[in-house]
Structures are given as structure tokens and as C-alpha cells.
Design a protein around this motif. Structure first.
Motif, PDB file in Angstrom:
ATOM      1  N   PRO A 108       1.381   6.311  -1.075  1.00  0.00           N
ATOM      2  CA  PRO A 108       2.228   5.498  -1.901  1.00  0.00           C
ATOM      3  C   PRO A 108       2.462   4.237  -1.492  1.00  0.00           C
ATOM      4  O   PRO A 108       2.481   3.165  -2.317  1.00  0.00           O
ATOM      5  CB  PRO A 108       3.462   6.517  -1.874  1.00  0.00           C
ATOM      6  N   ILE A 109       2.483   3.922  -0.429  1.00  0.00           N
ATOM      7  CA  ILE A 109       2.359   2.336   0.040  1.00  0.00           C
ATOM      8  C   ILE A 109       1.255   1.763  -0.178  1.00  0.00           C
ATOM      9  O   ILE A 109       1.289   0.545  -0.743  1.00  0.00           O
ATOM     10  CB  ILE A 109       2.653   2.342   1.848  1.00  0.00           C
ATOM     11  N   LEU A 110       0.113   2.527   0.018  1.00  0.00           N
ATOM     12  CA  LEU A 110      -1.248   1.826  -0.415  1.00  0.00           C
ATOM     13  C   LEU A 110      -1.281   1.459  -1.848  1.00  0.00           C
ATOM     14  O   LEU A 110      -1.992   0.470  -2.214  1.00  0.00           O
ATOM     15  CB  LEU A 110      -2.465   2.593   0.126  1.00  0.00           C
ATOM     16  N   ALA A 111      -0.914   2.434  -2.468  1.00  0.00           N
ATOM     17  CA  ALA A 111      -0.833   2.323  -4.007  1.00  0.00           C
ATOM     18  C   ALA A 111      -0.090   1.192  -4.452  1.00  0.00           C
ATOM     19  O   ALA A 111      -0.501   0.334  -5.234  1.00  0.00           O
ATOM     20  CB  ALA A 111      -0.412   3.627  -4.882  1.00  0.00           C
ATOM     21  N   GLN A 112       1.161   1.011  -3.910  1.00  0.00           N
ATOM     22  CA  GLN A 112       2.258  -0.120  -4.158  1.00  0.00           C
ATOM     23  C   GLN A 112       1.377  -1.554  -3.931  1.00  0.00           C
ATOM     24  O   GLN A 112       1.666  -2.278  -4.573  1.00  0.00           O
ATOM     25  CB  GLN A 112       3.434   0.114  -3.502  1.00  0.00           C
ATOM     26  N   TYR A 113       0.806  -1.458  -2.552  1.00  0.00           N
ATOM     27  CA  TYR A 113       0.193  -2.734  -2.151  1.00  0.00           C
ATOM     28  C   TYR A 113      -1.150  -3.033  -3.153  1.00  0.00           C
ATOM     29  O   TYR A 113      -1.012  -4.289  -3.447  1.00  0.00           O
ATOM     30  CB  TYR A 113      -0.384  -2.560  -0.769  1.00  0.00           C
ATOM     31  N   LYS A 114      -1.568  -2.063  -3.664  1.00  0.00           N
ATOM     32  CA  LYS A 114      -3.002  -2.286  -4.542  1.00  0.00           C
ATOM     33  C   LYS A 114      -2.377  -2.671  -5.638  1.00  0.00           C
ATOM     34  O   LYS A 114      -2.852  -3.758  -6.338  1.00  0.00           O
ATOM     35  CB  LYS A 114      -3.713  -1.182  -4.777  1.00  0.00           C
ATOM     36  N   LYS A 115      -1.262  -2.411  -6.128  1.00  0.00           N
ATOM     37  CA  LYS A 115      -0.721  -2.720  -7.622  1.00  0.00           C
ATOM     38  C   LYS A 115       0.118  -4.324  -7.178  1.00  0.00           C
ATOM     39  O   LYS A 115      -0.006  -5.104  -8.260  1.00  0.00           O
ATOM     40  CB  LYS A 115       0.623  -1.898  -7.817  1.00  0.00           C
ATOM     41  N   ASP A 116       0.551  -4.597  -6.257  1.00  0.00           N
ATOM     42  CA  ASP A 116       0.968  -5.929  -5.818  1.00  0.00           C
ATOM     43  C   ASP A 116       0.045  -7.084  -5.615  1.00  0.00           C
ATOM     44  O   ASP A 116       0.369  -8.058  -5.714  1.00  0.00           O
ATOM     45  CB  ASP A 116       2.206  -5.868  -4.732  1.00  0.00           C
ATOM     46  N   SER A 152     -10.474   0.745  11.573  1.00  0.00           N
ATOM     47  CA  SER A 152      -9.562  -0.343  12.089  1.00  0.00           C
ATOM     48  C   SER A 152      -8.325  -0.188  11.654  1.00  0.00           C
ATOM     49  O   SER A 152      -7.336  -1.057  12.116  1.00  0.00           O
ATOM     50  CB  SER A 152     -10.531  -1.280  11.322  1.00  0.00           C
ATOM     51  N   GLY A 153      -7.962   0.550  10.504  1.00  0.00           N
ATOM     52  CA  GLY A 153      -6.719   0.403   9.739  1.00  0.00           C
ATOM     53  C   GLY A 153      -6.498  -0.825   9.215  1.00  0.00           C
ATOM     54  O   GLY A 153      -7.357  -1.431   9.029  1.00  0.00           O
ATOM     55  N   ARG A 154      -5.355  -1.126   8.464  1.00  0.00           N
ATOM     56  CA  ARG A 154      -4.998  -2.157   7.805  1.00  0.00           C
ATOM     57  C   ARG A 154      -3.538  -2.678   8.200  1.00  0.00           C
ATOM     58  O   ARG A 154      -2.679  -1.990   8.633  1.00  0.00           O
ATOM     59  CB  ARG A 154      -5.096  -1.772   6.249  1.00  0.00           C
ATOM     60  N   ASP A 155      -3.288  -3.908   7.976  1.00  0.00           N
ATOM     61  CA  ASP A 155      -2.144  -4.479   7.764  1.00  0.00           C
ATOM     62  C   ASP A 155      -1.691  -4.952   6.522  1.00  0.00           C
ATOM     63  O   ASP A 155      -2.263  -6.141   5.976  1.00  0.00           O
ATOM     64  CB  ASP A 155      -2.119  -5.840   8.978  1.00  0.00           C
ATOM     65  N   LEU A 156      -0.646  -4.175   6.000  1.00  0.00           N
ATOM     66  CA  LEU A 156      -0.165  -4.519   4.734  1.00  0.00           C
ATOM     67  C   LEU A 156       0.886  -5.450   4.577  1.00  0.00           C
ATOM     68  O   LEU A 156       2.013  -5.152   4.806  1.00  0.00           O
ATOM     69  CB  LEU A 156       0.015  -3.368   3.849  1.00  0.00           C
ATOM     70  N   LYS A 157       0.862  -6.588   4.675  1.00  0.00           N
ATOM     71  CA  LYS A 157       1.575  -7.755   4.874  1.00  0.00           C
ATOM     72  C   LYS A 157       3.161  -7.261   4.035  1.00  0.00           C
ATOM     73  O   LYS A 157       2.992  -7.201   2.822  1.00  0.00           O
ATOM     74  CB  LYS A 157       1.269  -9.204   4.559  1.00  0.00           C
ATOM     75  N   GLY A 158       4.209  -7.118   4.792  1.00  0.00           N
ATOM     76  CA  GLY A 158       5.346  -6.944   4.068  1.00  0.00           C
ATOM     77  C   GLY A 158       5.595  -5.604   3.801  1.00  0.00           C
ATOM     78  O   GLY A 158       6.771  -5.199   3.575  1.00  0.00           O
ATOM     79  N   LEU A 159       4.645  -4.570   4.010  1.00  0.00           N
ATOM     80  CA  LEU A 159       4.867  -3.259   3.690  1.00  0.00           C
ATOM     81  C   LEU A 159       4.721  -2.473   4.944  1.00  0.00           C
ATOM     82  O   LEU A 159       5.625  -1.422   5.182  1.00  0.00           O
ATOM     83  CB  LEU A 159       3.845  -2.939   2.410  1.00  0.00           C
ATOM     84  N   ALA A 160       3.638  -2.465   5.281  1.00  0.00           N
ATOM     85  CA  ALA A 160       3.204  -1.458   6.711  1.00  0.00           C
ATOM     86  C   ALA A 160       2.229  -2.073   7.506  1.00  0.00           C
ATOM     87  O   ALA A 160       1.183  -2.601   6.922  1.00  0.00           O
ATOM     88  CB  ALA A 160       2.919  -0.060   6.293  1.00  0.00           C
ATOM     89  N   ASP A 161       2.182  -2.050   8.635  1.00  0.00           N
ATOM     90  CA  ASP A 161       0.993  -2.485   9.639  1.00  0.00           C
ATOM     91  C   ASP A 161       0.603  -1.222  10.724  1.00  0.00           C
ATOM     92  O   ASP A 161       1.344  -0.855  11.312  1.00  0.00           O
ATOM     93  CB  ASP A 161       1.697  -3.466  10.594  1.00  0.00           C
ATOM     94  N   PHE A 162      -0.621  -0.773  10.174  1.00  0.00           N
ATOM     95  CA  PHE A 162      -1.304   0.310  10.840  1.00  0.00           C
ATOM     96  C   PHE A 162      -2.644  -0.056  11.499  1.00  0.00           C
ATOM     97  O   PHE A 162      -3.432   0.769  11.245  1.00  0.00           O
ATOM     98  CB  PHE A 162      -1.126   1.534   9.972  1.00  0.00           C
TER      99      PHE A 162
END
Length: 335
Positions: free
Chosen positions: A312-320, A118-128
């Protein structure tokens, strides 16, 4: 104007050559099988139609299987392939057949449905994120929920109890879901770390705890999970390969204590080459590249997300966005 036209033609030819060289240099060694190597019983299934398999997908899957048989890794008479560029949900309750079961011992070929990540949509960071019908995004990053194409070998099968669910006119049924662990190599080498494998496209929603002390699955306080059974064979997965219940049972039986190979198309090199061709407005038939035509029309251009870039993007999203405190499973209102 004539000079400009000539220069554009030269640029297109050079672009084609670059794509071909890049793709051939990055493909794995087991991809060298030629069409003439295919036995006649198998070659009749090659094509772009429903229930058929693309030539490049079959050639690579067969070459991988023969390589692992030669190495003594696999003795199973059957092997698998998947074309994740084909559509999954065809509409009106019809599913696309893009997972292939190929058995050389009895010369059988079967095409079945299978879900993609399914992928993920990390609002504001990346939409995959991917839609239900066609996959646009692929990758091998941890927690990305993306399908990663390449070479796999099936390994151990684990069964896990999910809970009970109601069946009309019958006693409540038990959902015990089997999971086939995949081991990968190269870009898919982190398959075990990502918990990538194959399983039935079933889960329980709206789960609550019901008192049933006589159940062999009861916890210390005599409760068992109870929910609504959902079949998502026409949907997407968390990056694993998911099948219908009947197909999953057959596959589990085939590979239990008898590993085999699975080749999933496309790999990163294929995705990048097709993306470059699409950006240049080039026909895939002229570049000798492959992507399912209907899905390419829908997604326009595919994208591979390597773990080095995406994690790294996923790690930043998890932190935020830290997850909320886990709530205890509620007690069922009706026992």
C-alpha cells in the motif's frame, strides 16, 4: 537494588524463551535437519569464515533439497544456498562469497559472490534502501526491489537481447542475458509475480540506437541498441540474485531443463527474532540465533517488510509520483 537486578535477569531469561519459541514455531518443516545428518565431506565447509557456510543455512538448504527430491520435483544432483546476511562488497575490489553451489554426486562445494536487493527510499513515506556491503532490509512486496529469504525452485531459463557494446580491439559484442525464473512457496510464493530469478550482473548504460540493418537483432527500421557494458557484481540488484558472468554461465548450464532448489537465508521469522534480540541487547550466540557478525555490527538491526504492509505504501508513492512520459531512445551520434 538487588531485587531490581534479579527482576532484570528474570526478564532477560523470559525474553530468550519467547524468542526461541517464536522462531521454532514459525520455521518451515524442512528446517529440522540436525548437524549429525551432514556427511563429512560437507560438514568441513561449515563455519563463519570466508568461503564457509553457516550451519543453519546449510541444514535448511539441504533439507529443502532432499524434500524436493523425495517429492519428485527435483532430480538435479546439485542445489544452491545463499546467506544474505553476509557482506557483499568487501572493499578494494574484493567480493564476499555467500552463494553456495553444492553437488552431492561428486561431493563438491563452491562459494561464489552474489548481489542482494537494493530496496528503495520513498522520500517522506518509507526508507528501506540497502547499502552495497550489507543488507538491512528484506521483503516480498511487489516493486520493493528487496530480497526475500526462503524456499525456491529454479524453473525456465529465458534469454533476452540487450544490445551491442564496444570491446577494445575487437568487433562489437552482443549482450544476451539469460534469466532463470524462480518459483517460491510460502512468503516467496509471489516470486513469479515479482519476476524474481537469477541472472548475470551485467547491463548496458547510455543506450542509443545505431543503424545496423544486417544485424539479426535489428528492428523494422534497421536499428539496434548500443551502449556501455556495466558489470555490477559488486553492487545490488532489483531483488533478484545476480552473479558474475562466468558464474552465471555455469549456473545456467546446471539448471537448464533440470530444476533444482535454492534456499535463501534469512526468512521473516529469523529477521524478526534477531531484531528482537538486538533490541533487548542480547547476544545471538546465547539465543541460538544467527546473523553474520560484521554485517549485524554495521546494520545494528535487520527489518522485514511484509507485502501486506509495504505494497500500500508503494501504491501511494506511485500515485503521488507518476513516472514522466517515456522518451524515445536517441539515435547514436557516431555510427
Amino acid at each position: 537494588m538487588r531485587l531490581r537486578s534479579v527482576l532484570l535477569k528474570i526478564a532477560n531469561i523470559l525474553s530468550l524463551l519467547i524468542i526461541g519459541i517464536a522462531l521454532s514455531a514459525s520455521l518451515p518443516s524442512f528446517a529440522a535437519a540436525q548437524p549429525s545428518d551432514l556427511p563429512s565431506w560437507l560438514s568441513v565447509h561449515v563455519g563463519d569464515g570466508e568461503g564457509q557456510i553457516a550451519q543453519v543455512v546449510l541444514q535448511r538448504a539441504r533439507a529443502l533439497y532432499l524434500q524436493k527430491v523425495h517429492e519428485g520435483v527435483v532430480k538435479n544432483p546439485c542445489y544452491f544456498a545463499m546467506d544474505a546476511t553476509r557482506p557483499n562488497d568487501l572493499g578494494n575490489g574484493k567480493l564476499g562469497r555467500r552463494f553456495y553451489i553444492i553437488c552431492k554426486s561428486n561431493e563438491t562445494f563452491r562459494a561464489i559472490s552474489a548481489g542482494h536487493g537494493s530496496g528503495r527510499d520513498l522520500k517522506g513515506l518509507a526508507d528501506f534502501a540497502n547499502g552495497r556491503q550489507c543488507a538491512k532490509n528484506f521483503g516480498n512486496a511487489l516493486d520493493s526491489k528487496l530480497t526475500a529469504g526462503g524456499a525456491y525452485v529454479t524453473r525456465e531459463t529465458k534469454a533476452s537481447f540487450k544490445g551491442y557494446y564496444r570491446v577494445s580491439g575487437k568487433p562489437d559484442a552482443v549482450l544476451v542475458r539469460s534469466f532463470i525464473q524462480f518459483d517460491g512457496e510460502g512468503e516467496t510464493a509471489n516470486a513469479r509475480e515479482r519476476e524474481i530469478g537469477g541472472h548475470t550482473a551485467e547491463l548496458l548504460r547510455n543506450v542509443c540506437l545505431r543503424k545496423d540493418p544486417h544485424s539479426p537483432y535489428a528492428d523494422r527500421e534497421g536499428y539496434v541498441p548500443f551502449g556501455q557494458l556495466v558489470d555490477y557484481a559488486g553492487g545490488r540488484s532489483d531483488g533478484c540474485t545476480s552473479w558474475s558472468p562466468s558464474d552465471a554461465r555455469q549456473i545456467v548450464t546446471m539448471v537448464k531443463n533440470n530444476p533444482t532448489t535454492l534456499y535463501i537465508y534469512p526468512e521473516a521469522a529469523d529477521i524478526d527474532a534477531v531484531a528482537r534480540a538486538a533490541a533487548a541487547g542480547q547476544s545471538l550466540s546465547r539465543t541460538r540465533l544467527y546473523w553474520n557478525a560484521s554485517c549485524l555490527k554495521e546494520i545494528r538491526s535487520p527489518k522485514f517488510w511484509p507485502k501486506g504492509r509495504l505494497e500500500p505504501i508503494l501504491a501511494q508513492y506511485k500515485k503521488d509520483h507518476p513516472p514522466p512520459p517515456q522518451r524515445p531512445t536517441p539515435i547514436c551520434k557516431r555510427q
